[in-house]
Design a protein around this motif. Structure first.
Motif, PDB file in Angstrom:
ATOM      1  N   ILE A   1       0.842  -1.139  -0.064  1.00  0.00           N
ATOM      2  CA  ILE A   1      -0.111   0.011   0.154  1.00  0.00           C
ATOM      3  C   ILE A   1       0.978   1.261   0.068  1.00  0.00           C
ATOM      4  N   THR A   2       1.965   1.272   0.610  1.00  0.00           N
ATOM      5  CA  THR A   2       2.769   2.439   0.809  1.00  0.00           C
ATOM      6  C   THR A   2       3.441   2.591  -0.635  1.00  0.00           C
ATOM      7  N   ALA A   3       3.828   1.840  -1.242  1.00  0.00           N
ATOM      8  CA  ALA A   3       4.372   2.040  -2.866  1.00  0.00           C
ATOM      9  C   ALA A   3       3.198   2.699  -3.571  1.00  0.00           C
ATOM     10  N   LEU A   4       2.054   1.884  -3.409  1.00  0.00           N
ATOM     11  CA  LEU A   4       0.956   2.326  -4.333  1.00  0.00           C
ATOM     12  C   LEU A   4       0.724   4.076  -4.148  1.00  0.00           C
ATOM     13  N   ILE A   5       0.642   4.251  -2.533  1.00  0.00           N
ATOM     14  CA  ILE A   5       0.418   5.841  -2.392  1.00  0.00           C
ATOM     15  C   ILE A   5       1.339   6.380  -2.975  1.00  0.00           C
ATOM     16  N   ALA A   6       2.686   5.996  -2.845  1.00  0.00           N
ATOM     17  CA  ALA A   6       3.679   6.893  -3.531  1.00  0.00           C
ATOM     18  C   ALA A   6       3.410   6.997  -4.879  1.00  0.00           C
ATOM     19  N   MET A   7       3.233   5.996  -5.563  1.00  0.00           N
ATOM     20  CA  MET A   7       2.691   6.237  -7.205  1.00  0.00           C
ATOM     21  C   MET A   7       1.652   7.167  -7.244  1.00  0.00           C
ATOM     22  N   ALA A   8       0.632   6.978  -6.408  1.00  0.00           N
ATOM     23  CA  ALA A   8      -0.627   7.900  -6.593  1.00  0.00           C
ATOM     24  C   ALA A   8      -0.076   9.402  -6.403  1.00  0.00           C
ATOM     25  N   CYS A   9       0.655   9.674  -5.492  1.00  0.00           N
ATOM     26  CA  CYS A   9       1.228  10.884  -5.276  1.00  0.00           C
ATOM     27  C   CYS A   9       2.013  11.438  -6.298  1.00  0.00           C
ATOM     28  N   ALA A  10       2.691  10.674  -7.046  1.00  0.00           N
ATOM     29  CA  ALA A  10       3.621  11.152  -8.094  1.00  0.00           C
ATOM     30  C   ALA A  10       2.558  11.501  -9.295  1.00  0.00           C
ATOM     31  N   VAL A  11       1.629  10.552  -9.640  1.00  0.00           N
ATOM     32  CA  VAL A  11       0.627  10.778 -10.855  1.00  0.00           C
ATOM     33  C   VAL A  11      -0.163  12.175 -10.115  1.00  0.00           C
ATOM     34  N   LEU A  12      -0.752  12.115  -9.281  1.00  0.00           N
ATOM     35  CA  LEU A  12      -1.491  13.263  -8.656  1.00  0.00           C
ATOM     36  C   LEU A  12      -0.922  14.706  -8.746  1.00  0.00           C
ATOM     37  N   GLY A  13       0.546  14.549  -8.385  1.00  0.00           N
ATOM     38  CA  GLY A  13       1.094  15.958  -8.799  1.00  0.00           C
ATOM     39  C   GLY A  13       1.621  16.325 -10.244  1.00  0.00           C
ATOM     40  N   GLY A  14       1.931  15.136 -11.040  1.00  0.00           N
ATOM     41  CA  GLY A  14       2.290  15.159 -12.265  1.00  0.00           C
ATOM     42  C   GLY A  14       0.757  15.706 -12.962  1.00  0.00           C
ATOM     43  N   ALA A  15      -0.367  15.006 -12.760  1.00  0.00           N
ATOM     44  CA  ALA A  15      -1.602  15.712 -13.312  1.00  0.00           C
ATOM     45  C   ALA A  15      -1.987  17.005 -13.173  1.00  0.00           C
ATOM     46  N   ALA A  16      -1.559  17.368 -11.837  1.00  0.00           N
ATOM     47  CA  ALA A  16      -2.058  18.726 -11.630  1.00  0.00           C
ATOM     48  C   ALA A  16      -1.195  19.658 -12.405  1.00  0.00           C
ATOM     49  N   LEU A  17       0.091  19.352 -12.550  1.00  0.00           N
ATOM     50  CA  LEU A  17       1.020  20.479 -13.414  1.00  0.00           C
ATOM     51  C   LEU A  17       0.514  20.258 -15.042  1.00  0.00           C
ATOM     52  N   ILE A  18       0.511  18.979 -15.456  1.00  0.00           N
ATOM     53  CA  ILE A  18       0.082  18.940 -16.810  1.00  0.00           C
ATOM     54  C   ILE A  18      -1.168  19.664 -17.074  1.00  0.00           C
ATOM     55  N   THR A  19      -2.090  19.501 -16.220  1.00  0.00           N
ATOM     56  CA  THR A  19      -3.639  20.072 -16.438  1.00  0.00           C
ATOM     57  C   THR A  19      -3.327  21.512 -16.350  1.00  0.00           C
ATOM     58  N   GLY A  20      -2.538  22.250 -15.306  1.00  0.00           N
ATOM     59  CA  GLY A  20      -2.536  23.629 -15.103  1.00  0.00           C
ATOM     60  C   GLY A  20      -1.805  24.344 -16.655  1.00  0.00           C
ATOM     61  N   THR A  21      -0.862  23.456 -16.958  1.00  0.00           N
ATOM     62  CA  THR A  21      -0.043  24.020 -18.093  1.00  0.00           C
ATOM     63  C   THR A  21      -1.044  24.139 -19.324  1.00  0.00           C
ATOM     64  N   GLY A  22      -1.756  22.934 -19.510  1.00  0.00           N
ATOM     65  CA  GLY A  22      -2.921  22.948 -20.505  1.00  0.00           C
ATOM     66  C   GLY A  22      -3.802  23.992 -20.527  1.00  0.00           C
ATOM     67  N   VAL A  23      -4.333  23.877 -19.171  1.00  0.00           N
ATOM     68  CA  VAL A  23      -5.409  25.227 -18.942  1.00  0.00           C
ATOM     69  C   VAL A  23      -4.799  26.633 -19.572  1.00  0.00           C
ATOM     70  N   LEU A  24      -3.636  26.949 -19.240  1.00  0.00           N
ATOM     71  CA  LEU A  24      -2.997  28.243 -19.571  1.00  0.00           C
ATOM     72  C   LEU A  24      -2.868  28.338 -21.162  1.00  0.00           C
ATOM     73  N   ALA A  25      -2.614  27.160 -21.867  1.00  0.00           N
ATOM     74  CA  ALA A  25      -2.362  27.203 -23.317  1.00  0.00           C
ATOM     75  C   ALA A  25      -3.596  27.313 -24.035  1.00  0.00           C
ATOM     76  N   GLU A  26      -4.417  26.586 -23.335  1.00  0.00           N
ATOM     77  CA  GLU A  26      -6.026  26.771 -24.187  1.00  0.00           C
ATOM     78  C   GLU A  26      -6.484  28.145 -23.890  1.00  0.00           C
TER      79      GLU A  26
END
Length: 842
Positions: free
Chosen positions: A6-31
């Motif tokens: 579970i701890t490894a999966l939480i680490a992966m989920a946190c990495a994906v969550l942060g990455g998704a937030a950054l990519i989405t924010g960049t995409g919203v600015l571009a659009e």
């Protein structure tokens, strides 16, 4: 299988969550840069608006915004008014105008450069509430409600107006118009005369209007728009309806939207690179903790493809759970970033973000693709090994790291070092970007070559600690040597955080220091006179300044934007750049370090260019360059001077004659004043500014202020990017360390059964954390040293960068504390479980 990790999966989920937030924010600015529009404002009453295209369209590239207002032939107003369905056609013009109150102070307006209009423009307003009547002669004026209220004026009162740089003149207020941004309204003939648009006025803007607004019969808007588009096809004029009308209120709106696209583009590369790296690292920890389970599945007959598919499916499920909140957080980040840009004056306050599913869809596709690839790569070795060998290796790591991986990492580090040398040959903003990019690439190379590096460090440390050393230290060194792959992943991620912050921050501060030095050294004047609330300097200001006692020299200065077309690799390239507007006597107040030619030749269609771009663009004294001015006018100008201080004063300078008639206001923006340096001269200038409403006296070069109070907007933007990305990196590092430590419960249980005390295990873990942090800091400094030395040498002439002295100690403390806490706390938690139970649950 996932439930036990579970701890490894939480680490992966946190990495994906942060990455998704950054990519989405960049995409919203571009659009938003592509599709967002500010409110139509004072054009909201027009169903169809005709205006000149405010973009330059280079072949095979994105459009470039033109910030100076382009004009429309005034004769077109009558032509369009006769179209079926058109109830009114209004030619709108805007020009600098400001109201002076009874105390001699200028009443602020949203855009003083275009606050003046003709009365007919009220027909473009949506349901204006008009108290009074239209101005009927040159001595009458109408005011919008907010301006009138600020000055305490009513219908029938006298108002002092400064228009297009003319001296303040008294007008009778004939009406008050209660409508947003209605402006200061003159009789139409008066407005045409003041703005130089009257027939026979001479100059490039005579017989023109800024835009034409059409009011149509109910339901006829789209039909009229289609007919107008057909009529104007091939003329370079645009027919606009709906929300896009807001872009035409101010010509600078297009430049602001283009800036959002540029910002998003500049962020996209580093965001995707860091996000991909962090997600791949988290997945490596997660899959690495399941090697025994995967090996046992191989032993019972699972095929390599099934193993990889299982790992990828599991990772995708976890990523899917983290993507939804990540996308939502990305929209919040984009909103905060837009507010920061608006607060710093980079984009209009009224420019909203565009919200649509496109950034979310792009984020989901990119993230799922990255997760699939990273998961399959992480499971590749285990899936390809023979079943018996896979089970045997499931409790250990390969004794020797892959030579191919190590060589690839070293090649990337060498390539990054080569890239970092760009600032030595080009003193431009683009060259400085190579510094931070080289640092990040070097960190990626470290991630590949890291296992071999960590293994060698572990071997060397073990040799020095074989005798006369404590058990925890010996165990820590042995673990570092035996688990080089695991430790290398932690070291490389920590190093990336340090490298990113050092190179990204110090490259920016070095360029800022070099720019400030250029401006400070090149400005001979001590004082500057401006009139921001008037939209430009009143006429006669320069003459009056030159007559002030103690003034040795004075010169007018303006600024605009040009598009420079030049040959590159056999094709025509185009680049937008800021440009100063100077007169031949500019050398009396500015020292641009002219290397060839002279600024005294800045007359007629001439320019001066920076030595930083002469080689790449083939510009030299006596040659000619092709430029597109800020209002879209193409010119072929002669180069009369080449100067060295291009970082502080821009790549190109236009003569005052060349820019005349091609700026929105047509007014000078400031006057630089060189005095004899006495207090009396400054007091005399201050007295002059006091007697002329709207004039502002300030230092020619702003004095350094503590902190970031006077920092330019780009510094705030970069600071925000650094903080957000560093937070993402540190969170990902911490969760990964926690997961990696939690997966060592079996190891700690075995040590305890062999007689090792909990205190010794905690000491061992602390020493591992210390060595890991020290290795990460050392490698990060080595990876950053050359890029930062090169950027310092290239921009400042010394082999070290400019920047805050506290940055490196703060980073070292942050990295060390993160590593120690993220290892110490889960280790303490694991030690609470009895050893036998820990072994049984594995």
């Amino acid at each position: 299988m996932a439930g036990h990790r579970i701890t490894a999966l939480i680490a992966m989920a946190c990495a994906v969550l942060g990455g998704a937030a950054l990519i989405t924010g960049t995409g919203v600015l571009a659009e938003s840069g592509l599709r967002s529009h500010p409110p139509a404002g004072r054009l909201s009453g027009a169903d169809v608006v005709v205006a000149a295209d405010q973009e330059f369209h280079p072949q095979g590239d994105l459009p470039i915004a033109l910030p100076e207002r382009r004009t429309v032939p005034a004769a077109l107003v009558a032509d369009l008014s006769g179209l079926p369905g058109v109830e009114a056609a209004v030619g709108d013009i805007g020009f600098p105008a400001a109201l002076v109150d009874a105390r001699g102070r200028v009443v602020p307006t949203r855009d003083p450069a275009s606050a003046g209009h003709g009365w007919s423009s009220t027909r473009l307003l949506a349901k204006p509430d008009i108290d009074g009547r239209a101005p009927t002669g040159p001595g009458e004026v109408a005011l919008d409600g907010a301006t009138a209220a600020a000055a305490g004026l009513r219908v029938g009162d006298r108002a002092e107006i400064v228009a297009v740089g003319r001296p303040a003149t008294g007008y009778r207020v004939s009406a008050v118009v209660d409508a947003p941004d209605a402006g200061i309204l003159f009789a139409d003939p008066t407005a045409a005369r003041l703005s130089g648009r009257a027939s026979g006025a001479g100059g490039p803007r005579a017989d023109t209007v800024d835009l034409i607004g059409l009011r149509t019969a109910p339901g006829a808007g789209e039909r009229v728009a289609a007919e107008v588009r057909t009529k104007l096809k091939g003329t370079g004029l645009e027919t606009v309806t709906g929300a896009a009308r807001g872009d035409l209120v101010s010509p600078g709106t297009g430049a602001s939207r283009a800036l959002l696209i540029v910002l998003a583009g500049s962020l996209a590369g580093i965001v995707l690179l860091i996000t991909g790296f962090v997600v791949a690292s988290a997945l490596a920890v997660s899959i690495g903790g399941q090697r025994r389970d995967l090996a046992l599945m191989r032993a019972v007959g699972a095929t390599p493809r099934q193993i990889r598919r299982l790992a990828a499916t599991q990772a995708t499920v976890v990523a899917g759970a983290a993507l939804v909140p990540g996308v939502g957080l990305g929209h919040l980040l984009a909103g905060q970033f837009r507010r920061m840009l608006a607060d710093r004056g980079v984009v209009p306050e009224a420019l909203p973000l565009t919200v649509s599913p496109l950034p979310a869809v792009a984020t989901i596709l990119l993230t799922v693709l990255a997760v699939q690839i990273a998961a399959r790569c992480a499971a590749w070795r285990t899936s390809r090994m023979p079943a018996t060998e896979a089970v045997a290796e499931s409790r250990s790591e390969p004794r020797n790291p892959s030579k191919t991986r190590t060589r690839a990492g070293l090649l990337i580090i060498v390539a990054a070092t080569t890239l970092s040398a760009v600032p030595l040959f080009s003193r431009t903003l683009l060259a400085s970007a190579a510094t931070s990019l080289a640092g990040i690439l070097g960190a990626v190379g470290l991630a590949l070559a890291g296992p071999e590096l960590v293994r060698r460090i572990g071997i060397a440390a073990s040799r020095r600690t074989r005798s006369a050393t404590s058990a925890p230290t010996w165990l820590a060194m042995s673990n570092i040597r035996a688990y080089a792959l695991r430790n290398a992943g932690i070291v490389s991620t920590l190093a990336m955080a340090v490298v990113f912050v050092l190179t990204y921050t110090l490259a920016q501060t070095t360029v800022l220091a070099a720019t400030t030095d250029d401006i400070r050294t090149g400005t001979l004047a001590q004082q500057r006179l401006t009139a921001p609330d008037l939209g430009g300097l009143p006429g006669g200001t320069l003459t009056a300044v030159r007559g002030v006692p103690g003034v040795r020299a004075a010169g007018s200065v303006g600024s605009t934007t040009v598009v420079w077309e030049y040959a590159q690799f056999g094709e025509t390239a185009a680049e937008s750049a800021s440009a100063m507007i100077l007169t031949p006597d500019a050398s009396d107040v500015l020292d641009l370090d002219v290397r060839h030619g002279s600024l005294q030749g800045l007359t007629g269609d001439t320019v001066a260019v920076s030595s930083d771009v002469t080689a790449s663009r083939g510009a030299k004294v006596g040659g000619r360059v092709r430029l597109v001015l800020g209002d879209g006018t193409p010119v072929d100008a002669e180069v009369v001077a080449v100067y060295a201080r291009g970082l502080g004063f821009g790549p190109v300078i236009l003569s005052h004659d060349l820019a005349a008639g091609h700026t929105t206001t047509g007014l000078d923006q400031s006057v630089l004043v060189r005095t004899d340096g006495t207090a009396g001269a400054r007091q005399a200038l201050a007295a002059l500014a006091t007697t002329r409403p709207g004039l502002l006296l300030q230092d020619a070069v702003p004095r350094p202020a503590g902190g970031l109070k006077n920092a330019p907007p780009e510094v705030w933007i970069n600071l925000a990017v650094i903080v957000v990305l560093l937070t993402h990196l540190l969170l990902s590092i911490a969760t990964r360390l926690v997961a990696a430590t939690a997966q060592r419960r079996t190891e700690m249980a075995a040590l305890r059964l062999n007689g090792t005390t909990p205190g010794q295990i905690r000491a061992m873990m602390r020493r591992e954390a210390a060595v890991t942090a020290a290795t990460a800091l050392t490698t990060a400094l080595l990876l950053s040293a050359l890029p930062l030395a090169f950027v310092g040498q290239g921009f400042l002439g010394r082999p070290w960068p400019a920047g805050p002295a506290w940055l490196l100690p703060a980073l070292a403390l942050t990295v060390t504390v993160t590593a120690v806490l993220a290892i110490e706390l889960p280790a303490r938690h694991a030690l609470h479980t009895p050893p036998a139970e820990a072994l049984r649950t594995q």
